[in-house]
Design a protein around this motif. Structure first.
Motif, mmCIF file in Angstrom:
data_model
loop_
_atom_site.group_PDB
_atom_site.id
_atom_site.type_symbol
_atom_site.label_atom_id
_atom_site.label_comp_id
_atom_site.label_asym_id
_atom_site.label_seq_id
_atom_site.Cartn_x
_atom_site.Cartn_y
_atom_site.Cartn_z
ATOM 1 N N LYS A 111 0.847 -1.203 0.000
ATOM 2 C CA LYS A 111 0.000 0.000 0.000
ATOM 3 C C LYS A 111 0.880 1.249 0.000
ATOM 4 O O LYS A 111 1.707 1.432 0.913
ATOM 5 N N CYS A 113 0.108 4.167 0.667
ATOM 6 C CA CYS A 113 -0.219 5.101 1.753
ATOM 7 C C CYS A 113 0.593 4.831 3.018
ATOM 8 O O CYS A 113 1.096 5.760 3.651
ATOM 9 N N CYS A 114 0.716 3.518 3.378
ATOM 10 C CA CYS A 114 1.346 3.172 4.656
ATOM 11 C C CYS A 114 2.522 2.211 4.503
ATOM 12 O O CYS A 114 3.146 1.843 5.500
ATOM 13 N N CYS A 135 -7.523 2.131 1.771
ATOM 14 C CA CYS A 135 -6.547 1.144 2.242
ATOM 15 C C CYS A 135 -7.193 0.261 3.312
ATOM 16 O O CYS A 135 -7.813 0.771 4.253
ATOM 17 N N CYS A 138 -4.884 1.282 6.757
ATOM 18 C CA CYS A 138 -4.902 2.605 7.394
ATOM 19 C C CYS A 138 -6.115 3.449 6.986
ATOM 20 O O CYS A 138 -6.269 4.582 7.466
HETATM 21 ZN ZN LIG Z 1 -2.516 2.242 4.102
#
Ligand SMILES: [Zn+2]
Ligand SMILES: [Zn+2]
Length: 314
Positions: A111, A113-114, A135, A138
């Motif tokens: 991912k 994002c995280c 996601c 998160c």
């Molecule tokens: Zn994430």
């Protein structure tokens, strides 16, 4: 032990001469021939041209260096074989906590994002529960376009996140996520990520240096990267070390590496041990151990939702 044996074998004559002269000291009250030689050598050393004295020192220094190199190799071998028997924390899904099946890129998604690897089973469970376009871990909304995803990665890169730096290296190497293919930049980023502790980056560096794909081939350098990763539990690197040793004809070492990676659930490594057993280079007990270890590791990575994900093609 092997390296010690080799070091001793390099100096058989010296050991033999020393033994003979010492026995002469015991039975002859006169200065022994050994003593005479020693005195003569010491006396003459004082008048020797400096170059000769330096040569003798060089020889002693070279012997010391060879000995310390042997010790370093032995030390590395011991560390290499005694560590990395467990997969790193990042190989577990952050939602179900189970280790992700191998190869990880097939059975999970990273991912942006995280920087977490979420397993396919948890991705399917999230979809079924109506959690779309965000996601699974998160809950950050997942953008559709490459530019937004790249911005997310770069934000983490700027904070020194090893996984993000490694991922950006991957993207430059493959020329994806809207980036033009740039292997030197990829290597630069992988090197930085590896220094920050990314075993995946070590694995990628091992691959490019050992194969020469996109960079001048440098196998010793590549092997060193795989060794670093394998000691951190990187299964692909451990398997690659097995292949490298097999190609060099070092079958015992190849089996030792493959036994470790097979027991972590790597199928090719298990097949490697099986092949070695068939050819007489591995024992029946080693093959049985690899088979049982592999079976247990695979069983631990299975879950009903992961099986469902495979059925629906996630
Ligand atoms: Zn994430
Ligand atoms: Zn999961």
């Amino acid at each position: 032990m092997q390296t010690h044996a080799l070091a001793d074998a390099d100096r058989p004559e010296r050991s033999c001469q020393l033994g003979l002269q010492l026995s002469g000291d015991v039975h002859d009250p006169r200065p022994s021939s050994w003593e005479r030689i020693k005195r003569k050598t010491l006396t003459s050393c004082a008048h020797q041209p400096r170059a000769l004295i330096y040569n003798m020192s060089d020889e002693a220094a070279a012997a010391d260096l060879a000995e310390s190199a042997d010790l370093a190799a032995l030390n590395l071998h011991q560390r290499l074989m005694s560590s990395g028997h467990e997969r790193p924390e990042g190989d577990a899904c952050p939602i179900c906590f189970d280790l992700i099946e191998l190869p990880m890129k097939k059975h999970s998604r990273i991912k942006t994002c995280c920087m977490k690897n979420v397993c396919n089973g948890c991705i399917l469970a999230a979809v079924l529960s109506g959690l779309n376009d965000m996601c699974e871990f998160c809950r950050t909304p997942i953008p559709d376009d490459d530019a937004s995803k790249l911005a997310m990665v770069q934000k983490r890169v700027s904070k020194g996140n090893a996984e993000a730096i490694n991922l950006l290296g991957d993207k430059y190497y493959s020329g994806t996520l809207g980036l033009a293919k740039n292997v030197p930049r990829a290597i630069e980023l992988w090197t930085e990520a590896a220094e920050l502790g990314s075993s995946e980056a070590h694995n990628s560096l091992g691959f490019v240096y050992c194969t020469g794909k996109g960079v001048e081939e440098d196998r010793p350098r590549g092997i060193r990267h795989w060794q670093q990763a394998a000691m951190k539990g990187d299964v692909e690197s451990r398997n690659n070390l097995g292949i490298a040793e097999y190609k060099n004809g070092n079958y015992k070492l190849a089996v030792q590496h493959w036994l470790i990676s097979a027991k972590l659930g790597h199928e090719d490594s298990l097949n490697g041990v099986k092949n070695m057993f068939m050819k007489g280079h591995a024992t029946k007990a080693q093959y049985a151990g690899a088979l049982l270890g592999y079976r247990d590791a695979v069983e631990e990575m299975k879950s009903p939702q992961r099986e469902d994900a495979k059925r629906v093609g996630i």
